[in-house]
Design an enzyme around this catalytic site. Structure first.
Site, short mmCIF file in Angstrom:
data_model
loop_
_atom_site.label_atom_id
_atom_site.label_comp_id
_atom_site.label_asym_id
_atom_site.label_seq_id
_atom_site.Cartn_x
_atom_site.Cartn_y
_atom_site.Cartn_z
N THR A 121 5.08 -5.85 -26.24
CA THR A 121 4.22 -6.18 -25.10
C THR A 121 3.78 -4.90 -24.39
O THR A 121 2.61 -4.77 -23.98
CB THR A 121 4.96 -7.11 -24.12
OG1 THR A 121 5.35 -8.30 -24.83
CG2 THR A 121 4.10 -7.47 -22.93
N HIS A 122 4.68 -3.95 -24.28
CA HIS A 122 4.34 -2.66 -23.68
C HIS A 122 3.30 -1.92 -24.52
O HIS A 122 2.38 -1.30 -23.98
CB HIS A 122 5.60 -1.81 -23.51
CG HIS A 122 5.39 -0.53 -22.78
ND1 HIS A 122 4.88 -0.47 -21.50
CD2 HIS A 122 5.63 0.75 -23.16
CE1 HIS A 122 4.82 0.79 -21.13
NE2 HIS A 122 5.25 1.55 -22.12
#
Length: 109
Positions: free
Chosen positions: A81-82
């Site tokens: 997600t990062h």
């Protein structure tokens, strides 16, 4: 308990994509600083370098998307997600810096 090799490989891949996006973002911001100082040659070199860094990360990202599209799911994690966040924010920075460089060119004519 040790992580499975696939998990470790994915973590390494994610970290590399984050590094690539971060390096590209830094190059784009350095290009903006160069333009502010009137150094258009350095700005162009930094934009090119940023594009190369971003392309390296994007290539790996595209492979993950193709993997998922091919029916082999990619497990989402906070780290992945990062990666997504860093890739998108780098694209935004590039777009804004490109517009600002054009603006500086018009102003300094």
């Amino acid at each position: 308990m040790a992580d499975a090799p696939e998990t470790l490989d994915m973590e390494v891949l994610c970290m590399q994509m984050i590094v690539d996006a971060g390096s590209a973002k830094s190059d784009y911001m350095e290009a903006l600083q160069a333009v502010k100082a009137g150094d258009y040659e350095t700005a162009a070199a930094k934009m090119k370098s940023g594009d190369e860094q971003y392309a390296a990360g994007h290539e790996q990202h595209a492979k993950l998307v193709q993997q998922e599209a091919g029916g082999d799911p990619v497990t989402m994690s906070l780290l992945l997600t990062h990666v997504e966040d860093q890739m998108m924010s780098t694209e935004t920075v590039k777009l804004m810096v490109t517009e600002l460089i054009d603006l500086y060119r018009k102003l300094n004519g």
